[in-house]
Motif scaffolding. Sequence first.
Motif, short mmCIF file in Angstrom:
data_model
loop_
_atom_site.label_atom_id
_atom_site.label_comp_id
_atom_site.label_asym_id
_atom_site.label_seq_id
_atom_site.Cartn_x
_atom_site.Cartn_y
_atom_site.Cartn_z
N SER A 48 1.36 -1.89 -0.09
CA SER A 48 -0.09 -0.27 0.09
C SER A 48 0.47 1.14 -0.23
N ALA A 49 0.37 2.33 -0.97
CA ALA A 49 0.88 3.32 -0.52
C ALA A 49 0.68 4.60 0.23
N SER A 50 -0.75 4.30 0.79
CA SER A 50 -1.18 4.69 1.99
C SER A 50 -0.52 4.80 3.20
N ARG A 52 -1.87 6.72 5.55
CA ARG A 52 -2.58 6.30 6.48
C ARG A 52 -2.67 4.55 7.36
N ARG A 53 -2.39 4.02 6.68
CA ARG A 53 -1.60 2.21 6.65
C ARG A 53 -1.08 1.92 6.76
N GLU A 72 -5.15 -2.28 -8.12
CA GLU A 72 -5.75 -1.68 -7.76
C GLU A 72 -7.26 -1.76 -9.01
N LYS A 104 -3.90 -6.23 -4.28
CA LYS A 104 -2.47 -5.38 -4.39
C LYS A 104 -1.56 -6.32 -3.26
N THR A 122 -10.30 0.46 1.31
CA THR A 122 -11.36 0.80 1.61
C THR A 122 -12.09 1.88 1.07
N LYS A 133 -12.69 7.37 -4.29
CA LYS A 133 -11.69 8.86 -3.97
C LYS A 133 -12.09 9.36 -5.47
N LYS A 201 -9.48 10.36 -0.25
CA LYS A 201 -10.23 9.28 1.13
C LYS A 201 -11.26 8.80 -0.05
N ALA A 202 -11.83 7.73 0.49
CA ALA A 202 -12.95 7.17 -0.36
C ALA A 202 -13.63 7.66 0.55
N TYR A 205 -13.73 12.12 2.77
CA TYR A 205 -13.29 12.62 4.25
C TYR A 205 -12.37 11.95 4.76
N ILE A 207 -11.60 10.72 8.07
CA ILE A 207 -12.16 10.63 10.25
C ILE A 207 -11.01 11.40 10.91
N GLN A 208 -9.82 11.03 10.59
CA GLN A 208 -8.91 11.13 11.49
C GLN A 208 -8.14 12.26 11.23
N VAL A 225 -12.65 3.05 9.60
CA VAL A 225 -12.92 4.19 8.65
C VAL A 225 -11.58 4.24 7.96
C1 TTP Z 1 -13.41 7.14 5.17
C2 TTP Z 1 -11.77 7.19 4.82
C3 TTP Z 1 -11.12 6.79 4.07
N1 TTP Z 1 -9.28 6.92 3.93
C4 TTP Z 1 -8.37 6.28 3.30
C5 TTP Z 1 -8.09 5.05 3.91
C6 TTP Z 1 -7.39 4.80 2.80
O1 TTP Z 1 -5.89 5.31 2.14
C7 TTP Z 1 -8.40 5.74 1.28
C8 TTP Z 1 -8.92 4.72 0.16
O2 TTP Z 1 -8.26 4.87 -0.72
P1 TTP Z 1 -7.60 2.81 -0.97
O3 TTP Z 1 -7.36 2.50 -2.61
O4 TTP Z 1 -8.19 1.89 0.27
O5 TTP Z 1 -6.60 3.20 -0.66
P2 TTP Z 1 -4.93 4.13 -0.78
O6 TTP Z 1 -5.43 4.47 -1.90
O7 TTP Z 1 -4.88 5.30 -0.36
O8 TTP Z 1 -4.04 3.56 -0.93
P3 TTP Z 1 -3.23 1.74 -0.92
O9 TTP Z 1 -4.36 1.27 -2.90
O10 TTP Z 1 -1.39 2.01 -1.66
O11 TTP Z 1 -3.47 1.04 -0.45
O12 TTP Z 1 -9.39 6.43 1.91
C9 TTP Z 1 -8.94 7.67 5.22
O13 TTP Z 1 -7.83 8.06 5.90
N2 TTP Z 1 -10.16 8.57 6.34
C10 TTP Z 1 -11.09 7.95 6.22
O14 TTP Z 1 -12.11 8.65 6.47
#
Ligand code: TTP
Length: 271
Positions: A48-50, A52-53, A72, A104, A122, A133, A201-202, A205, A207-208, A225
């Motif tokens: 993952s590139a996120s 948050r993760r 994905e 992934k 997510t 997103k 963000k999906a 928004y 939440i954090q 979330v």
């Molecule tokens: C609803 C919600 C989503 N999100 C984020 C989590 C995920 O990073 C993103 C959803 O997109 P994802 O496609 O799940 O993830 P990504 O593209 O960020 O990372 P990767 O595919 O490389 O794993 O939305 C928040 O940070 N806070 C929130 O409240």
Amino acid sequence: MKAMPVRMRAGRMREQRVQKSDFDGLTTQHAMNSTVTDEPSVPLALASASPRRRELLAYLGVPFRIIATDAEEHDHLPPPAIVAALPPLALPLFDHPTLRAWRKAHAACASAPDSVIIGADTIVALEGDVLNKPVDPDDARRMLRRLSGKTHTVYTGLAVIDARRTDALPLFDLVASQVTIDTLSDADIAAYVATGEPLDKAGAYGIQDLGGRLVRSVVGSYTCVVGLPLVATWRLLRAAGMTGLRDPAEGYRRWLRDRGKEIPPCPPTLP
Ligand SMILES: Cc1cn([C@H]2C[C@H](O)[C@@H](COP(=O)(O)OP(=O)(O)OP(=O)(O)O)O2)c(=O)[nH]c1=O
């Protein structure tokens, strides 16, 4: 994170290593002092590139490396055994967060053949529609107008693959949390979208972060979330044979504390 050399691989794959001396941003000091507890029994990779993760996984206390892929976006049909093993979900297969998590993790296997690999995905689901997103600020405004005053479901799918045993079925999970958004005026929405926060963000928004002010309640896992449900992640990694992981409730408490957040009432909001 201290800039680590990023190795480019075929198929837009990027790789970084996350270890004791390697945290950044908000939690640098705390993470360096308290996040990594032990060497894992098996090398761990996060597909993952996120950010948050990456941040949340670090609170389970073991080092891991990051392998980001564009998997994905693939839409080739997965093997029937994978489809059959997915947790049931009344949404189109292509949108299934656990399938997307598997794509992934699977794409990262060649880069980490010695590791246990975790992928996550997510989505926000409202009235049978999936909100991914937003593609631009207009799309973010549209999503937030739809979410205003309603309860939606945030799903995070998880897939864990032991790349040393690609003949074995992956471990899957799907976690769902119910989030209620306050009634938002056009001005509230415009002000939030102008921060730029919704765009990666999906559901538009986070939440954090500032998006937490739009949320009236969460029933279920808070970290689902944010993008990586800690209890389910811990459970899958243990099932894959990993040891040295911190208790997820403790990791959640530390993460909240390092972010200066109150612990939400528990239940209904869980790690
Ligand atoms: C609803 C919600 C989503 N999100 C984020 C989590 C995920 O990073 C993103 C959803 O997109 P994802 O496609 O799940 O993830 P990504 O593209 O960020 O990372 P990767 O595919 O490389 O794993 O939305 C928040 O940070 N806070 C929130 O409240």
